[in-house]
Design a protein around this motif. Structure first.
Motif, mmCIF file in Angstrom:
data_model
loop_
_atom_site.group_PDB
_atom_site.id
_atom_site.type_symbol
_atom_site.label_atom_id
_atom_site.label_comp_id
_atom_site.label_asym_id
_atom_site.label_seq_id
_atom_site.Cartn_x
_atom_site.Cartn_y
_atom_site.Cartn_z
ATOM 1 N N MET A 1 0.846 -1.193 0.000
ATOM 2 C CA MET A 1 0.000 0.000 0.000
ATOM 3 C C MET A 1 0.883 1.244 0.000
ATOM 4 N N THR A 170 -6.238 2.917 8.970
ATOM 5 C CA THR A 170 -4.997 2.637 8.251
ATOM 6 C C THR A 170 -5.017 3.076 6.790
ATOM 7 N N GLU A 171 -6.125 3.633 6.322
ATOM 8 C CA GLU A 171 -6.251 3.920 4.892
ATOM 9 C C GLU A 171 -5.248 4.960 4.408
ATOM 10 N N ARG A 172 -4.978 5.984 5.219
ATOM 11 C CA ARG A 172 -4.060 7.069 4.824
ATOM 12 C C ARG A 172 -2.988 7.278 5.892
#
Length: 290
Positions: A1, A170-172
Motif C-alpha cells: 500500500m 490505516t487507509e491514509r
C-alpha cells in the motif's frame, strides 16, 4: 500500500520520503524558518514540518509556571510557548515559501484548535507527535479531516499504538518508529522495531523519525525498509533551544539525503542476475563455463 502526500507516494516502490523537521528550531523567527526551508529544499527533501500549539491548552499544567531562561529573558514556560508560536499570517508566509521551493509542508498539531488552524491553511497532511499518541480526542479530530496522517511512536507501548491506529484507521496512515530520547544514544534506537511495525500493521508504510547525532542510524533504518525518514534540522546545533543538539546542520542533512538516495538505488529488487557491468570481467576471468 502507498500513501500520497502532496506530489509524493510513500511506500515500498517509491523513493524514501524525507521530512525536514523544523519543529521549534526557528525560535519564533520567520526569517530563520525560511532559512530552514531552504536547507530542506537544497538538500533534496520532499517535506518540511513545523509544530503548532495552542499553549494554554497543550502545555501541561505542572509546566505552565515553571521559570525558564530564554534569549528574551526569564519567563514562564507558558510565556515561552507563546513566544515561539507563529500567527496565521506568518504561517501563510512560511507555507507559501515552502510551496515555492517545491516542498510539502505540514505540522504536528498538539491540540484540537491547532487542527482547525492547520486545516484552515489547507495543509496536505498532519503529523502526530509521539507525545500525542494517547490523546484520543486529538486523534479523532485528525481522523475526521480525511487527510493523510503520519504517526510517530516514541514514548509509547504497543497497546497505546494499537489504540491510536484503531482511532485513526490505516487507509491514509504512515507510521514512524521513534525513540523520544534527545539526543538518541545508539543503544536506545531499537531499529528492529521497524520490522515489528511492518509485521504488526501489514500494508501500512513504516518509516523512521530520528533524534540521534550523526547519520548512521537513519541510514541503517532505510536499509531495514523505512520508507520515510524524519530528522530535525538546525542552522547551528549550538543555538539556544531544546532540540538543536539532536538536529542536523545543513551539511549533515544534505549528506543524509544524498546517502538515502544512493541506498535507494542500491537496494535493488532481490532478483539475482548478471549485470551489464559484469560481462567484461566474466569474459576475462571465468575459466569454466556453466
Amino acid at each position: 500500500m502507498t500513501v500520497r502526500i502532496g506530489l509524493s507516494e510513500i511506500g515500498d516502490d517509491a523513493p524514501v520520503y524525507v521530512i525536514a523537521e523544523s519543529g521549534l528550531n526557528h525560535n519564533g523567527s520567520v526569517e530563520t524558518a525560511i532559512q530552514l526551508i531552504d536547507v530542506a529544499a537544497d538538500a533534496g527533501a520532499q517535506a518540511v514540518k513545523f509544530q503548532k500549539r495552542t499553549p494554554a491548552i497543550s502545555t501541561p499544567e505542572h509546566m505552565k509556571n515553571t521559570q525558564r531562561d530564554t534569549p528574551w529573558g526569564v519567563m514562564t514556560y507558558l510565556e515561552y510557548r507563546y513566544r515561539v508560536e507563529f500567527s496565521r499570517e506568518q504561517y501563510i508566509e512560511i507555507g507559501d515559501y515552502a510551496t515555492l521551493r517545491g516542498l510539502d509542508w505540514f505540522a504536528s498539531p498538539w491540540d484540537e484548535p491547532s487542527v482547525d488552524f492547520l486545516e484552515d491553511l489547507n495543509v496536505v497532511a498532519h503529523k502526530i507527535a509521539s507525545a500525542s499518541v494517547t490523546d484520543i480526542s486529538l486523534l479523532q479530530a485528525l481522523a475526521a479531516t480525511g487527510k493523510p496522517i503520519i504517526l510517530s511512536t516514541g514514548m509509547s507501548t504497543l497497546a497505546q499504538i494499537d489504540r491510536a491506529v484503531e482511532v485513526i484507521g490505516t487507509e491514509r496512515l504512515v507510521i514512524l518508529h521513534a525513540t523520544s530520547t534527545y539526543p538518541l544514544p545508539a543503544e536506545e534506537a531499537n531499529l528492529c522495531m521497524i520490522t515489528t511495525l511492518q509485521q504488526r500493521y501489514p500494508g501500512v508504510p513504516v518509516g523512521y523519525s530520528g533524534h540521534e547525532r550523526g547519520l548512521q542510524i537513519s541510514i541503517a533504518a532505510v536499509t531495514l525498509g523505512a520508507v520515510a525518514v524524519e530528522r530535525h534540522i538546525t542552522l547551528d546545533r549550538t543555538m539556544w533551544g531544546s532540540d538543536h543538539a539532536a538536529s542536523l546542520e545543513p551539511t549533515g542533512f544534505e549528506h543524509l539525503v544524498r546517502d538515502i538516495r544512493v541506498i535507494g538505488e542500491a537496494m535493488g529488487d532481490g532478483v539475482k542476475r548478471v549485470f551489464p557491468g559484469e560481462l567484461a570481467p566474466l569474459a576475462k576471468l571465468r575459466r569454466v563455463s556453466a
